[in-house]
Design a protein around this motif. Structure first.
Motif, mmCIF file in Angstrom:
data_model
loop_
_atom_site.group_PDB
_atom_site.id
_atom_site.type_symbol
_atom_site.label_atom_id
_atom_site.label_comp_id
_atom_site.label_asym_id
_atom_site.label_seq_id
_atom_site.Cartn_x
_atom_site.Cartn_y
_atom_site.Cartn_z
ATOM 1 N N PHE A 82 0.825 -1.207 0.000
ATOM 2 C CA PHE A 82 0.000 0.000 0.000
ATOM 3 C C PHE A 82 0.862 1.260 0.000
ATOM 4 C CE2 PHE A 82 -3.397 -2.876 0.841
ATOM 5 C CZ PHE A 82 -4.507 -2.241 0.307
ATOM 6 N N LEU A 83 2.028 1.168 0.563
ATOM 7 C CA LEU A 83 2.962 2.285 0.445
ATOM 8 C C LEU A 83 3.334 2.497 -1.024
ATOM 9 C CD1 LEU A 83 4.801 4.408 1.695
ATOM 10 C CD2 LEU A 83 6.451 2.607 2.208
ATOM 11 N N GLU A 84 3.594 1.398 -1.735
ATOM 12 C CA GLU A 84 3.908 1.503 -3.157
ATOM 13 C C GLU A 84 2.703 1.986 -3.960
ATOM 14 O OE1 GLU A 84 6.423 -1.310 -5.998
ATOM 15 O OE2 GLU A 84 4.399 -2.088 -5.694
ATOM 16 N N ALA A 85 1.505 1.546 -3.571
ATOM 17 C CA ALA A 85 0.300 2.015 -4.254
ATOM 18 C C ALA A 85 0.163 3.529 -4.143
ATOM 19 C CB ALA A 85 -0.931 1.320 -3.676
ATOM 20 N N GLY A 86 0.520 4.082 -2.980
ATOM 21 C CA GLY A 86 0.507 5.534 -2.837
ATOM 22 C C GLY A 86 1.543 6.208 -3.711
ATOM 23 N N LEU A 238 14.698 7.342 1.073
ATOM 24 C CA LEU A 238 14.084 6.170 1.690
ATOM 25 C C LEU A 238 13.783 6.424 3.165
ATOM 26 C CD1 LEU A 238 13.164 3.285 1.164
ATOM 27 C CD2 LEU A 238 15.454 2.503 1.802
ATOM 28 N N ALA A 239 14.683 7.123 3.854
ATOM 29 C CA ALA A 239 14.451 7.448 5.267
ATOM 30 C C ALA A 239 13.210 8.324 5.431
ATOM 31 C CB ALA A 239 15.680 8.142 5.850
ATOM 32 N N LEU A 240 13.013 9.280 4.534
ATOM 33 C CA LEU A 240 11.838 10.151 4.609
ATOM 34 C C LEU A 240 10.548 9.368 4.377
ATOM 35 C CD1 LEU A 240 13.146 13.323 2.726
ATOM 36 C CD2 LEU A 240 12.709 13.085 5.184
ATOM 37 N N ILE A 241 10.586 8.441 3.435
ATOM 38 C CA ILE A 241 9.400 7.624 3.169
ATOM 39 C C ILE A 241 9.040 6.793 4.397
ATOM 40 C CG2 ILE A 241 8.453 5.768 1.745
ATOM 41 C CD1 ILE A 241 10.303 6.665 -0.493
ATOM 42 N N LEU A 242 10.028 6.137 4.969
ATOM 43 C CA LEU A 242 9.768 5.289 6.136
ATOM 44 C C LEU A 242 9.336 6.118 7.341
ATOM 45 C CD1 LEU A 242 12.740 2.764 5.801
ATOM 46 C CD2 LEU A 242 10.352 2.453 5.107
ATOM 47 N N PHE A 243 9.913 7.306 7.473
ATOM 48 C CA PHE A 243 9.515 8.181 8.582
ATOM 49 C C PHE A 243 8.037 8.559 8.465
ATOM 50 C CE2 PHE A 243 8.823 12.555 10.081
ATOM 51 C CZ PHE A 243 9.084 12.385 11.436
ATOM 52 N N MET A 244 7.609 8.946 7.265
ATOM 53 C CA MET A 244 6.200 9.306 7.075
ATOM 54 C C MET A 244 5.295 8.101 7.317
ATOM 55 S SD MET A 244 5.958 12.488 6.526
ATOM 56 C CE MET A 244 4.221 12.485 6.082
ATOM 57 N N THR A 245 5.753 6.914 6.955
ATOM 58 C CA THR A 245 4.958 5.708 7.199
ATOM 59 C C THR A 245 4.788 5.469 8.695
ATOM 60 O OG1 THR A 245 5.850 4.739 5.165
ATOM 61 C CG2 THR A 245 4.763 3.253 6.708
ATOM 62 N N LEU A 261 -4.441 2.857 5.335
ATOM 63 C CA LEU A 261 -4.591 4.197 4.771
ATOM 64 C C LEU A 261 -3.376 5.047 5.100
ATOM 65 C CD1 LEU A 261 -6.324 6.321 3.324
ATOM 66 C CD2 LEU A 261 -7.370 6.869 5.534
ATOM 67 N N GLY A 262 -2.821 4.885 6.300
ATOM 68 C CA GLY A 262 -1.611 5.626 6.657
ATOM 69 C C GLY A 262 -0.449 5.273 5.744
ATOM 70 N N CYS A 263 -0.280 3.976 5.436
ATOM 71 C CA CYS A 263 0.782 3.564 4.508
ATOM 72 C C CYS A 263 0.542 4.157 3.126
ATOM 73 C CB CYS A 263 0.835 2.045 4.423
ATOM 74 S SG CYS A 263 1.265 1.231 5.972
ATOM 75 N N PHE A 264 -0.703 4.107 2.682
ATOM 76 C CA PHE A 264 -1.049 4.643 1.365
ATOM 77 C C PHE A 264 -0.746 6.142 1.293
ATOM 78 C CE2 PHE A 264 -4.198 6.558 -1.504
ATOM 79 C CZ PHE A 264 -3.956 5.841 -2.671
ATOM 80 N N LEU A 265 -1.119 6.884 2.323
ATOM 81 C CA LEU A 265 -0.898 8.332 2.327
ATOM 82 C C LEU A 265 0.582 8.681 2.422
ATOM 83 C CD1 LEU A 265 -3.838 9.511 4.612
ATOM 84 C CD2 LEU A 265 -3.646 9.712 2.128
ATOM 85 N N ALA A 266 1.351 7.840 3.118
ATOM 86 C CA ALA A 266 2.796 8.072 3.165
ATOM 87 C C ALA A 266 3.391 7.991 1.761
ATOM 88 C CB ALA A 266 3.464 7.048 4.088
ATOM 89 N N GLY A 267 2.900 7.055 0.962
ATOM 90 C CA GLY A 267 3.350 6.980 -0.422
ATOM 91 C C GLY A 267 2.842 8.136 -1.249
ATOM 92 N N VAL A 268 1.597 8.547 -1.024
ATOM 93 C CA VAL A 268 1.017 9.670 -1.775
ATOM 94 C C VAL A 268 1.844 10.940 -1.576
ATOM 95 C CG1 VAL A 268 -0.985 11.212 -1.904
ATOM 96 C CG2 VAL A 268 -1.320 8.743 -1.836
ATOM 97 N N CYS A 269 2.395 11.124 -0.383
ATOM 98 C CA CYS A 269 3.190 12.332 -0.110
ATOM 99 C C CYS A 269 4.361 12.477 -1.083
ATOM 100 C CB CYS A 269 3.721 12.298 1.322
ATOM 101 S SG CYS A 269 2.467 12.539 2.587
ATOM 102 N N PHE A 270 4.856 11.363 -1.610
ATOM 103 C CA PHE A 270 6.035 11.403 -2.484
ATOM 104 C C PHE A 270 5.713 10.963 -3.913
ATOM 105 C CE2 PHE A 270 7.498 10.816 1.846
ATOM 106 C CZ PHE A 270 8.532 11.724 1.956
ATOM 107 N N CYS A 271 4.423 10.901 -4.256
ATOM 108 C CA CYS A 271 4.053 10.367 -5.567
ATOM 109 C C CYS A 271 4.463 11.286 -6.706
ATOM 110 C CB CYS A 271 2.547 10.088 -5.620
ATOM 111 S SG CYS A 271 1.506 11.557 -5.587
ATOM 112 N N THR A 272 4.717 12.566 -6.444
ATOM 113 C CA THR A 272 5.108 13.490 -7.515
ATOM 114 C C THR A 272 6.615 13.714 -7.577
ATOM 115 O OG1 THR A 272 4.762 15.368 -6.024
ATOM 116 C CG2 THR A 272 2.915 14.728 -7.421
ATOM 117 N N ASP A 273 7.368 13.024 -6.745
ATOM 118 C CA ASP A 273 8.820 13.198 -6.740
ATOM 119 C C ASP A 273 9.474 12.045 -7.478
ATOM 120 O OD1 ASP A 273 11.279 14.603 -5.565
ATOM 121 O OD2 ASP A 273 11.561 12.525 -4.912
#
Length: 679
Positions: A82-86, A238-245, A261-273
């Motif tokens: 779900f992190l990857e889905a985000g 990678l550290a920033l992604i895991l921190f947000m998760t 949903l938290g995992c999904f949103l953590a991925g969404v935060c970086f979906c445009t980078d």
């Protein structure tokens, strides 16, 4: 042995035996072989993995060592999934697809949820809690299965392909909300029912806005410039992604939502980078694949009470649930244009169940909301949908491909008659044959909400049909450019294409090209949009009368001829100086609005005979469009480089666009090119 020695021996005892370790190795190999075997049979790999998990799990032969530990590792794989889905959320695509994608996802989920709950309650006589749990398990749709089929058939970047992926992304969010709603059944009140929905929507809006407006400038201006080494940048991202998760998982859980949903949103935060995607692929992707094997085989397969699955009641209810899943075929009503092929393409894409269906079923069974028989029936129905849906969708796409190739063959035959008078010495032809006009349309503009539907409507309003339509855009924010390329058949414009009727035909061609140009320009809804229209001659290659319909080039291009043609060749190649990029070039031949003398016309036709190119089949069109994507990606890549002071650091932190389009294919939506947002 005295008690002290015994205690010390127990404290130093090995936590597992050699037999358990060896059994685990054999299981991992079995999961891998089962998944690959299913894939070889054109089935999703999860089918083979779940089948092996059922056999070796505690409910069957009980061969798995430490099953609870394996199930926990599978759950970790689910978190990363779900992190990857985000991360894979494409905000630009969601905007381009517009309201049709939102309505499609809501329709598919709501139909299965409502019909499933009502049938389970009144036809199968289940309690309301169990009926709702069954309906919720039938609602989600698999993006991964549809994506794999679309990719294998090379239609991922068509309007229908993008609509399907956008709708499936939104259905992931709906499925997560339904998973949270199951918890409300413990103490069902209106407040408990509405809180998960409100908290989920609110968090999606907040973190979605952060992904578009906060994360890209923060990463590119303040974080990454401080780290010049490639590996340092990877570790930081990678550290920033895991921190947000770590932050968002408990936040979502205590906000009455699902921790997924938290995992999904953590991925969404970086979906445009674009840095994040390359880092994820390099450091996590392979690990995730193995963890997902454990999820399907152990977390799902171990839980299924397989001994009850052969009962007549379970099988009967499974086919009832399967019929409910197939009510999502009605999603085809959102097809545009509405025809049989598009209807079933959209419908079968929405039928396949996904990971969330298994998760909802398993959680509802563990929490006691559904019985063993209902759980077995739901699992069996989901597996059957996973078997049927991709096969049906692939057959629809293969039939569409054959139809497209037939259309191209007809187009070639219609335009190939030009050879009859090219070889005539007196410039006449024995028999005049009237045929359709064919055009190549290219647009480049900033995408706006509902961009694709406006462009499709503009084409159909001109009574033109689409032979092929491809869309490309960098994976970034709303500031990127969208490139569209279409091959069109004009059902209204008919010409003879002979020298005797040259001026008459030229007027028809020029009029239709001008209408197409104006309609496309209006659909792009942007003054700076770059629109190019060319006459497409699949049977003869570019000939006299082909060229750009852009009226701004009328004077500067009069009578010019360039070897850097963007008209498709037999090899499917296109010039790097593609006209869609805004350079002032036309296809080989003279301008349509120019009225040459008969002598000039004879010269143009004679020259075109030596430069004729064969027609493109469907696969060659795909190669041509891949090269167009490469050109666009490289320009975005070079534009981004200008914003970096250190060229070597920039090259270390970016993947070359050619690798992204042709080699790496590392992103789930591999039809699109990763790039930083244009400034």
């Amino acid at each position: 042995m005295d008690p002290i020695s015994r205690s010390l021996a127990e404290a130093h005892a090995h936590p597992f035996t050699f037999g358990e370790l060896y059994s685990l190795l054999l299981l991992l190999v079995a999961f891998w072989i089962a998944g690959k075997g299913a894939a070889r049979m054109s089935l999703p790999s999860l089918v083979g993995e779940i089948a092996v998990g059922l056999m070796v799990g505690p409910n069957c032969f009980d061969l798995a060592p430490k099953p609870k530990s394996l199930m926990m590792f599978g759950e970790v794989g689910l978190l990363l999934l779900f992190l990857e889905a985000g991360l894979d959320v494409d905000v630009e695509m969601l905007k381009l697809v517009g309201s049709r994608g939102i309505l499609l996802s809501l329709f598919a989920s709501t139909v299965a949820l409502v019909i499933g709950s009502l049938v389970a309650r009144f036809a199968l006589d289940l309690p309301w809690e169990e009926a709702f749990g069954a309906g919720a398990a039938l609602a989600p749709t698999s993006m991964g299965i549809a994506l794999n089929v679309l990719r294998s058939c090379k239609v991922l970047n068509t309007p229908s392909g993008q609509l399907i992926i956008a709708a499936a992304m939104l259905q992931d969010v709906i499925g997560i909300i339904l998973l949270a709603e199951l918890k409300a059944l413990d103490d069902f009140t209106f407040v408990n029912f509405i809180v998960p929905i409100v908290s989920a929507v609110g968090m999606i809006i907040v973190f979605g806005a952060a992904a578009v407006y906060v994360v890209p400038p923060l990463m590119n201006k303040h974080v990454l410039p401080k780290f010049h080494h490639h590996h340092d940048r990877q570790n930081v991202v990678l550290a920033l992604i895991l921190f947000m998760t770590i932050v968002l998982m408990p936040t979502s859980h205590y906000a009455k939502g699902s921790y997924l949903l938290g995992c999904f949103l953590a991925g969404v935060c970086f979906c445009t980078d674009h840095h994040t995607h390359s880092v994820w692929t390099a450091q996590v992707k392979r690990v995730l694949q193995w963890l997902m094997r454990l999820f399907f085989a152990c977390t799902i397969g171990f839980e299924v009470p397989i001994k009850n699955m052969g009962s007549a009641k379970v099988i009967g209810h499974a086919f009832v649930y399967l019929a409910i899943i197939f009510t999502k075929l009605g999603s085809g009503i959102f097809a545009f244009p509405m025809n049989k092929r598009e209807f079933f393409k959209l419908g079968f894409s929405m039928v396949s169940s996904c990971e969330l269906a298994f998760i909802i079923s398993t959680n509802a069974w563990i929490d006691g909301y559904i019985s063993d028989d209902t759980f077995d029936s739901l699992i069996l129905a989901s597996l059957l949908s996973i078997l049927i849906s991709p096969i049906s969708l692939r057959q629809v796409l293969l039939a569409e491909k054959a139809e497209k190739e037939t259309e191209i063959a007809i187009a070639r035959k219609e335009t190939h008659h030009t050879d009859e008078y090219l070889d005539a010495m007196d410039g006449t032809v024995k028999e005049e044959k009237q045929h359709h006009l064919y055009f190549q349309l290219q647009t480049k503009s900033h995408g706006k909400f509902g961009h694709q539907d406006r462009l499709l409507k503009a084409i159909f309003d001109l009574n033109m049909s689409i032979i092929d339509f491809r869309s490309f855009h960098p994976h970034g924010t709303f500031q990127v450019h969208v490139v569209n390329e279409m091959y069109l058949k004009d059902n209204a414009g008919m010409i003879y294409d002979t020298q005797a009727r040259f001026e008459e035909d030229s007027k028809v061609i020029a009029s239709r090209m001008e209408e197409l140009y104006n309609a496309a320009k209006q659909a792009c809804d942007e003054d700076s949009a770059n629109v190019k229209v060319y006459r497409w001659m699949p049977g003869s290659g570019p000939v006299a009368g082909s060229g750009s319909a852009d009226p701004r080039e009328k004077e500067s291009l009069k009578g010019t001829s360039s070897p850097d043609s963007t008209a498709p060749s037999s090899s499917g190649r296109v010039s790097r100086q593609s006209s869609v990029e805004g350079d002032d070039r036309t296809s080989t031949g003279s301008r349509l609005d120019k009225k040459p003398s008969l002598l000039n016309g004879e010269k143009a036709f004679t020259e075109s005979r030596t430069e004729r190119r064969g027609a493109l089949n469907h696969n060659e069109l795909m190669k041509h469009l891949d090269i167009l994507a490469y050109v666009q990606a490289e320009k975005e890549f070079q534009r981004k480089q200008k914003h970096h002071l250190n060229i070597h650091a920039s090259m270390a932190s970016h993947s070359h666009p050619g690798e992204l389009v042709h080699h790496a294919r590392h992103h789930e939506l591999d039809g699109y090119v990763h790039s930083a947002p244009t400034r």
